[in-house]
Scaffold this motif. Structure first.
Motif, PDB file in Angstrom:
ATOM      1  N   ALA A  42      30.717  46.120  36.965  1.00  0.00           N
ATOM      2  CA  ALA A  42      30.007  45.404  35.522  1.00  0.00           C
ATOM      3  C   ALA A  42      29.348  44.206  35.993  1.00  0.00           C
ATOM      4  O   ALA A  42      30.102  43.208  36.519  1.00  0.00           O
ATOM      5  N   GLY A  43      28.284  44.025  35.783  1.00  0.00           N
ATOM      6  CA  GLY A  43      27.320  42.849  36.182  1.00  0.00           C
ATOM      7  C   GLY A  43      26.993  42.681  37.515  1.00  0.00           C
ATOM      8  O   GLY A  43      27.530  43.476  38.568  1.00  0.00           O
ATOM      9  N   ALA A  44      26.024  41.527  37.835  1.00  0.00           N
ATOM     10  CA  ALA A  44      25.439  41.569  39.329  1.00  0.00           C
ATOM     11  C   ALA A  44      26.027  40.362  39.565  1.00  0.00           C
ATOM     12  O   ALA A  44      26.021  39.149  38.900  1.00  0.00           O
ATOM     13  N   ILE A  45      26.260  40.110  40.758  1.00  0.00           N
ATOM     14  CA  ILE A  45      26.792  38.733  41.569  1.00  0.00           C
ATOM     15  C   ILE A  45      25.767  37.589  41.391  1.00  0.00           C
ATOM     16  O   ILE A  45      25.776  36.470  41.127  1.00  0.00           O
ATOM     17  N   TRP A  46      24.408  37.976  41.563  1.00  0.00           N
ATOM     18  CA  TRP A  46      23.520  37.096  41.462  1.00  0.00           C
ATOM     19  C   TRP A  46      23.208  36.447  40.138  1.00  0.00           C
ATOM     20  O   TRP A  46      22.899  35.020  40.120  1.00  0.00           O
ATOM     21  N   SER A  47      23.513  37.081  39.151  1.00  0.00           N
ATOM     22  CA  SER A  47      23.453  36.612  37.927  1.00  0.00           C
ATOM     23  C   SER A  47      24.548  35.661  37.761  1.00  0.00           C
ATOM     24  O   SER A  47      24.489  34.591  36.916  1.00  0.00           O
ATOM     25  N   LEU A  48      25.658  36.110  37.851  1.00  0.00           N
ATOM     26  CA  LEU A  48      26.927  35.111  37.933  1.00  0.00           C
ATOM     27  C   LEU A  48      26.752  33.851  38.554  1.00  0.00           C
ATOM     28  O   LEU A  48      26.896  32.740  38.332  1.00  0.00           O
ATOM     29  N   PHE A  49      26.141  33.832  39.795  1.00  0.00           N
ATOM     30  CA  PHE A  49      25.778  32.702  40.613  1.00  0.00           C
ATOM     31  C   PHE A  49      25.091  31.734  39.643  1.00  0.00           C
ATOM     32  O   PHE A  49      24.941  30.554  39.701  1.00  0.00           O
ATOM     33  N   MET A  50      24.105  32.502  39.058  1.00  0.00           N
ATOM     34  CA  MET A  50      23.151  31.364  38.408  1.00  0.00           C
ATOM     35  C   MET A  50      23.584  31.108  37.101  1.00  0.00           C
ATOM     36  O   MET A  50      22.766  30.260  36.538  1.00  0.00           O
ATOM     37  N   GLY A  51      24.462  31.469  36.792  1.00  0.00           N
ATOM     38  CA  GLY A  51      25.317  30.945  35.379  1.00  0.00           C
ATOM     39  C   GLY A  51      25.349  31.744  34.004  1.00  0.00           C
ATOM     40  O   GLY A  51      25.361  31.313  33.108  1.00  0.00           O
ATOM     41  N   ASP A  52      25.171  33.086  34.474  1.00  0.00           N
ATOM     42  CA  ASP A  52      25.296  34.043  33.376  1.00  0.00           C
ATOM     43  C   ASP A  52      26.893  34.238  33.170  1.00  0.00           C
ATOM     44  O   ASP A  52      27.087  35.357  33.849  1.00  0.00           O
ATOM     45  N   TYR A  53      27.604  33.649  32.421  1.00  0.00           N
ATOM     46  CA  TYR A  53      28.979  34.066  32.331  1.00  0.00           C
ATOM     47  C   TYR A  53      29.273  34.660  31.142  1.00  0.00           C
ATOM     48  O   TYR A  53      30.544  34.882  30.567  1.00  0.00           O
ATOM     49  N   ARG A  85      28.626  26.599  27.043  1.00  0.00           N
ATOM     50  CA  ARG A  85      27.373  26.572  27.260  1.00  0.00           C
ATOM     51  C   ARG A  85      26.580  25.277  26.803  1.00  0.00           C
ATOM     52  O   ARG A  85      27.324  24.400  26.112  1.00  0.00           O
ATOM     53  N   PRO A  86      25.729  24.730  27.464  1.00  0.00           N
ATOM     54  CA  PRO A  86      24.802  25.625  28.234  1.00  0.00           C
ATOM     55  C   PRO A  86      25.338  25.481  29.755  1.00  0.00           C
ATOM     56  O   PRO A  86      26.192  24.643  30.302  1.00  0.00           O
ATOM     57  N   TYR A  87      25.402  26.661  30.510  1.00  0.00           N
ATOM     58  CA  TYR A  87      26.264  27.058  31.614  1.00  0.00           C
ATOM     59  C   TYR A  87      25.385  26.379  32.761  1.00  0.00           C
ATOM     60  O   TYR A  87      24.437  26.274  33.011  1.00  0.00           O
ATOM     61  N   GLU A  88      26.296  25.768  33.764  1.00  0.00           N
ATOM     62  CA  GLU A  88      25.757  25.319  34.910  1.00  0.00           C
ATOM     63  C   GLU A  88      26.067  26.400  36.173  1.00  0.00           C
ATOM     64  O   GLU A  88      26.715  27.668  35.906  1.00  0.00           O
ATOM     65  N   ARG A  89      25.143  26.391  37.319  1.00  0.00           N
ATOM     66  CA  ARG A  89      25.411  27.315  38.271  1.00  0.00           C
ATOM     67  C   ARG A  89      26.688  27.065  38.795  1.00  0.00           C
ATOM     68  O   ARG A  89      27.676  26.357  38.814  1.00  0.00           O
ATOM     69  N   LEU A  90      27.215  28.355  39.564  1.00  0.00           N
ATOM     70  CA  LEU A  90      28.718  28.719  39.818  1.00  0.00           C
ATOM     71  C   LEU A  90      28.877  27.723  41.105  1.00  0.00           C
ATOM     72  O   LEU A  90      29.833  27.319  41.205  1.00  0.00           O
ATOM     73  N   SER A  91      28.031  27.347  41.653  1.00  0.00           N
ATOM     74  CA  SER A  91      28.248  26.595  43.148  1.00  0.00           C
ATOM     75  C   SER A  91      28.734  25.257  42.353  1.00  0.00           C
ATOM     76  O   SER A  91      29.467  24.408  42.920  1.00  0.00           O
ATOM     77  N   LYS A  92      28.012  24.819  41.627  1.00  0.00           N
ATOM     78  CA  LYS A  92      28.389  23.574  40.762  1.00  0.00           C
ATOM     79  C   LYS A  92      29.697  23.534  40.104  1.00  0.00           C
ATOM     80  O   LYS A  92      30.465  22.727  40.202  1.00  0.00           O
ATOM     81  N   VAL A  93      29.759  24.612  39.263  1.00  0.00           N
ATOM     82  CA  VAL A  93      31.234  24.773  38.769  1.00  0.00           C
ATOM     83  C   VAL A  93      32.324  24.810  39.567  1.00  0.00           C
ATOM     84  O   VAL A  93      33.310  24.086  39.439  1.00  0.00           O
ATOM     85  N   GLN A  94      32.347  25.349  40.434  1.00  0.00           N
ATOM     86  CA  GLN A  94      33.132  25.638  41.799  1.00  0.00           C
ATOM     87  C   GLN A  94      33.595  24.031  42.304  1.00  0.00           C
ATOM     88  O   GLN A  94      34.769  23.749  42.397  1.00  0.00           O
ATOM     89  N   LYS A  95      32.526  23.370  42.346  1.00  0.00           N
ATOM     90  CA  LYS A  95      33.170  21.882  42.830  1.00  0.00           C
ATOM     91  C   LYS A  95      33.480  21.159  41.791  1.00  0.00           C
ATOM     92  O   LYS A  95      34.605  20.324  42.135  1.00  0.00           O
ATOM     93  N   GLU A  96      33.370  21.234  40.344  1.00  0.00           N
ATOM     94  CA  GLU A  96      33.752  20.502  39.371  1.00  0.00           C
ATOM     95  C   GLU A  96      34.920  21.061  38.752  1.00  0.00           C
ATOM     96  O   GLU A  96      35.572  20.037  37.994  1.00  0.00           O
ATOM     97  N   ALA A  97      35.100  22.336  38.628  1.00  0.00           N
ATOM     98  CA  ALA A  97      36.061  22.684  37.731  1.00  0.00           C
ATOM     99  C   ALA A  97      37.040  23.726  38.384  1.00  0.00           C
ATOM    100  O   ALA A  97      37.531  24.596  37.778  1.00  0.00           O
ATOM    101  N   GLN A  98      37.282  23.651  39.605  1.00  0.00           N
ATOM    102  CA  GLN A  98      38.242  24.599  40.584  1.00  0.00           C
ATOM    103  C   GLN A  98      39.503  23.941  40.532  1.00  0.00           C
ATOM    104  O   GLN A  98      39.729  22.570  40.753  1.00  0.00           O
ATOM    105  N   VAL A  99      40.565  24.549  40.214  1.00  0.00           N
ATOM    106  CA  VAL A  99      41.999  24.148  40.369  1.00  0.00           C
ATOM    107  C   VAL A  99      42.698  24.897  41.249  1.00  0.00           C
ATOM    108  O   VAL A  99      42.651  26.185  41.192  1.00  0.00           O
TER     109      VAL A  99
END
Length: 248
Positions: free
Chosen positions: A9-20, A140-154
């Motif tokens: 379900a879904g494509a990884i490129w869209s998740l990377f781009m912030g389609d959550y 929303r508004p969603y940030e890209r996954l690479s940025k989220v990972q840096k700032e919101a990873q536990v």
């Protein structure tokens, strides 16, 4: 050896781009399989599925059985895992994620003779060290996954934990559709903790079961956001490298 069908379900490129935003319901996933990994609406935790149960691991690190819940997912990969598959015993210790990848590649080549198809792997064992992560739910508004990972990873680190690795391995030519190489989630035997695996060591005598898939069924998002994403974004490769470097 066992052969199945991969459903995503879904494509990884869209998740990377912030389609959550998720459209696929958990019950729909279970129609396609009983074993898999993914994430939830708004990146609200890690998804781990095995034995026809789906668990959500939010930023608390505690696994929650959401099999009967109404959650939706923007990305998940599933297959039907034959519980009668005879396990292969891994007879040596594994010191790192990289060492594990090498060992699994050797096992898959021995069993199937190629790495060019799609593989689901279940590993039941004891893990002297296990480092996992989850992500904070996004708004929303969603940030890209690479940025989220840096700032919101536990992150969480466990010692001498017994449990199951739920793994997908896809070839590099699939990198815009799904995670290439090994994508690993974990849940312990008590089904109380888990997450997306960043690093681990594994004791000998782990039980390994594999499924090879030669068919891949993809259910893309039909949202307006997905339809407006830029499909020629050249930074996706950099995002993948950034996310993969989080492994330890």
């Amino acid at each position: 050896m066992s052969e199945g069908v991969a459903f995503q379900a879904g494509a990884i490129w869209s998740l990377f781009m912030g389609d959550y935003d998720g459209e696929t319901k958990i019950q729909e996933l279970l129609q396609h399989g009983d074993f898999g990994i993914g994430t939830f609406q708004g990146l609200d935790g890690e998804l781990v599925a095995l034995d026809s149960k789906i668990y959500q691991v939010p930023i608390s690190g505690c696994a929650i059985d959401v099999t009967e819940a109404k959650n939706t997912v923007p990305f998940a990969v599933f297959t039907k895992f034959d519980s009668s598959i005879e396990p292969t015993e891994h007879t040596s210790d594994v010191a790192s994620f990289e060492e594990f990848e090498t060992a699994m590649d050797e096992l898959l080549l021995k069993e199937y003779g190629t790495l060019n198809f799609y593989y689901f792997i279940r590993v039941d064992g004891t893990f002297p060290t296990m480092k996992v992560r989850s992500l904070c739910k996004q708004a929303r508004p969603y940030e890209r996954l690479s940025k989220v990972q840096k700032e919101a990873q536990v992150e969480f680190t466990y010692e001498n934990t017994k449990g199951t690795l739920v793994i997908t391995r896809f070839p590099g030519y699939m990198k815009t559709l799904t995670v290439p190489g090994y994508h690993v989630h974990y849940i312990n035997d008590e089904r109380s903790i888990g997450g997306h695996v960043l690093g681990f060591s594994m004791a000998q005598s782990a039980q390994v079961r594999t499924v090879q898939c030669k068919k891949f069924n993809l259910d893309l998002s039909q949202s307006v956001d997905f339809g407006n994403l830029a499909t020629d974004d050249t930074s996706l490769d950099n995002d993948l490298v950034t996310i993969e470097k989080s492994r330890q």
